[in-house]
Design a protein around this motif. Sequence first.
Motif, PDB file in Angstrom:
ATOM      1  N   THR A   1      -5.538  11.096  43.116  1.00  0.00           N
ATOM      2  CA  THR A   1      -6.896  10.575  42.987  1.00  0.00           C
ATOM      3  C   THR A   1      -7.679  11.175  41.823  1.00  0.00           C
ATOM      4  O   THR A   1      -8.690  10.631  41.411  1.00  0.00           O
ATOM      5  N   LEU A   2      -7.246  12.302  41.281  1.00  0.00           N
ATOM      6  CA  LEU A   2      -8.011  13.006  40.265  1.00  0.00           C
ATOM      7  C   LEU A   2      -7.089  13.605  39.226  1.00  0.00           C
ATOM      8  O   LEU A   2      -5.974  14.032  39.542  1.00  0.00           O
ATOM      9  N   LEU A   3      -7.545  13.623  37.971  1.00  0.00           N
ATOM     10  CA  LEU A   3      -6.774  14.196  36.881  1.00  0.00           C
ATOM     11  C   LEU A   3      -7.651  15.166  36.105  1.00  0.00           C
ATOM     12  O   LEU A   3      -8.733  14.801  35.637  1.00  0.00           O
ATOM     13  N   ALA A   4      -7.198  16.415  35.984  1.00  0.00           N
ATOM     14  CA  ALA A   4      -7.862  17.402  35.134  1.00  0.00           C
ATOM     15  C   ALA A   4      -7.134  17.396  33.801  1.00  0.00           C
ATOM     16  O   ALA A   4      -5.909  17.480  33.760  1.00  0.00           O
ATOM     17  N   ILE A   5      -7.889  17.248  32.709  1.00  0.00           N
ATOM     18  CA  ILE A   5      -7.305  17.188  31.368  1.00  0.00           C
ATOM     19  C   ILE A   5      -7.857  18.339  30.541  1.00  0.00           C
ATOM     20  O   ILE A   5      -9.065  18.568  30.516  1.00  0.00           O
TER      21      ILE A   5
ATOM     22  N   SER B   1     -17.183  15.316  31.802  1.00  0.00           N
ATOM     23  CA  SER B   1     -16.910  16.438  30.908  1.00  0.00           C
ATOM     24  C   SER B   1     -17.367  17.730  31.585  1.00  0.00           C
ATOM     25  O   SER B   1     -18.347  17.754  32.318  1.00  0.00           O
ATOM     26  N   VAL B   2     -16.622  18.804  31.335  1.00  0.00           N
ATOM     27  CA  VAL B   2     -16.919  20.108  31.917  1.00  0.00           C
ATOM     28  C   VAL B   2     -17.084  21.082  30.767  1.00  0.00           C
ATOM     29  O   VAL B   2     -16.276  21.067  29.848  1.00  0.00           O
TER      30      VAL B   2
ATOM     31  N   THR C   1      -5.991  16.763   9.116  1.00  0.00           N
ATOM     32  CA  THR C   1      -6.200  18.112   9.641  1.00  0.00           C
ATOM     33  C   THR C   1      -6.151  18.157  11.169  1.00  0.00           C
ATOM     34  O   THR C   1      -6.415  19.178  11.763  1.00  0.00           O
ATOM     35  N   THR C   2      -5.784  17.054  11.788  1.00  0.00           N
ATOM     36  CA  THR C   2      -5.750  16.992  13.244  1.00  0.00           C
ATOM     37  C   THR C   2      -4.490  17.654  13.787  1.00  0.00           C
ATOM     38  O   THR C   2      -3.396  17.448  13.290  1.00  0.00           O
ATOM     39  N   SER C   3      -4.669  18.432  14.824  1.00  0.00           N
ATOM     40  CA  SER C   3      -3.556  19.037  15.554  1.00  0.00           C
ATOM     41  C   SER C   3      -4.021  19.169  16.996  1.00  0.00           C
ATOM     42  O   SER C   3      -4.781  20.077  17.328  1.00  0.00           O
ATOM     43  N   VAL C   4      -3.598  18.241  17.845  1.00  0.00           N
ATOM     44  CA  VAL C   4      -4.127  18.148  19.191  1.00  0.00           C
ATOM     45  C   VAL C   4      -3.038  18.380  20.231  1.00  0.00           C
ATOM     46  O   VAL C   4      -1.950  17.819  20.129  1.00  0.00           O
ATOM     47  N   SER C   5      -3.355  19.193  21.221  1.00  0.00           N
ATOM     48  CA  SER C   5      -2.495  19.369  22.391  1.00  0.00           C
ATOM     49  C   SER C   5      -3.295  18.940  23.601  1.00  0.00           C
ATOM     50  O   SER C   5      -4.489  19.223  23.704  1.00  0.00           O
ATOM     51  N   ALA C   6      -2.665  18.219  24.510  1.00  0.00           N
ATOM     52  CA  ALA C   6      -3.354  17.734  25.701  1.00  0.00           C
ATOM     53  C   ALA C   6      -2.431  17.834  26.904  1.00  0.00           C
ATOM     54  O   ALA C   6      -1.326  17.296  26.890  1.00  0.00           O
TER      55      ALA C   6
ATOM     56  N   THR D   1     -12.431  20.443  28.595  1.00  0.00           N
ATOM     57  CA  THR D   1     -11.875  20.009  29.872  1.00  0.00           C
ATOM     58  C   THR D   1     -12.610  18.782  30.372  1.00  0.00           C
ATOM     59  O   THR D   1     -13.828  18.691  30.255  1.00  0.00           O
ATOM     60  N   ARG D   2     -11.851  17.849  30.916  1.00  0.00           N
ATOM     61  CA  ARG D   2     -12.415  16.642  31.528  1.00  0.00           C
ATOM     62  C   ARG D   2     -11.741  16.428  32.871  1.00  0.00           C
ATOM     63  O   ARG D   2     -10.578  16.770  33.060  1.00  0.00           O
ATOM     64  N   TRP D   3     -12.483  15.855  33.810  1.00  0.00           N
ATOM     65  CA  TRP D   3     -11.950  15.434  35.106  1.00  0.00           C
ATOM     66  C   TRP D   3     -12.082  13.924  35.153  1.00  0.00           C
ATOM     67  O   TRP D   3     -13.157  13.384  34.881  1.00  0.00           O
ATOM     68  N   CYS D   4     -11.018  13.228  35.492  1.00  0.00           N
ATOM     69  CA  CYS D   4     -11.033  11.769  35.535  1.00  0.00           C
ATOM     70  C   CYS D   4     -10.575  11.268  36.899  1.00  0.00           C
ATOM     71  O   CYS D   4      -9.634  11.820  37.479  1.00  0.00           O
ATOM     72  N   THR D   5     -11.222  10.209  37.393  1.00  0.00           N
ATOM     73  CA  THR D   5     -10.772   9.588  38.633  1.00  0.00           C
ATOM     74  C   THR D   5      -9.607   8.657  38.303  1.00  0.00           C
ATOM     75  O   THR D   5      -9.669   7.888  37.346  1.00  0.00           O
TER      76      THR D   5
END
Length: 144
Positions: A55-59, A88-89, A125-130, A104-108
């Motif tokens: 039901t919930l996803l923490a990113i 958003s947190v 210049t982007t370097s993203v980890s998720a 950090t984000r929480w998504c339903t």
Amino acid sequence: MRQFRGRIAALALLLGLVWADPSGAQPSAGNRLCTFHATATAEGNGTACDVSGYTLLAIQISGTLTGTVVTPEGSVDGTNFTSLYCMSVPQLQIGVTSFSTAGTRWCTIKGYQIVRLRMGGAGATTSVSAKGIALMGTFATNFP
């Protein structure tokens, strides 16, 4: 033990966090860890994660997002994707559907089969980890 869980739940609500009820029905595998992007440097959808039954996803997004917009998306059928409803947190902004900063984000995700994080407008210049974790829970309803 029950008293201890109650205290943890109360603390989580006071801090405006999400509380996952350990006594609730959970998918058989427990929480699900997801790696959506590992040091991504270009536009793309990244790796999708099976979130059926959660039901919930923490990113957690980290890295340099210069000119990049990250959009969490969910799919019921595995083909068609729509933006997820997120918070958003620690800003506690509810209704966020995309973001351009680390954090950090929480998504339903209730009812979705798979989730991905689409990156658009990525610059040189982007370097993203998720990464994320799918769990059973809801947004706390009494934000400070």
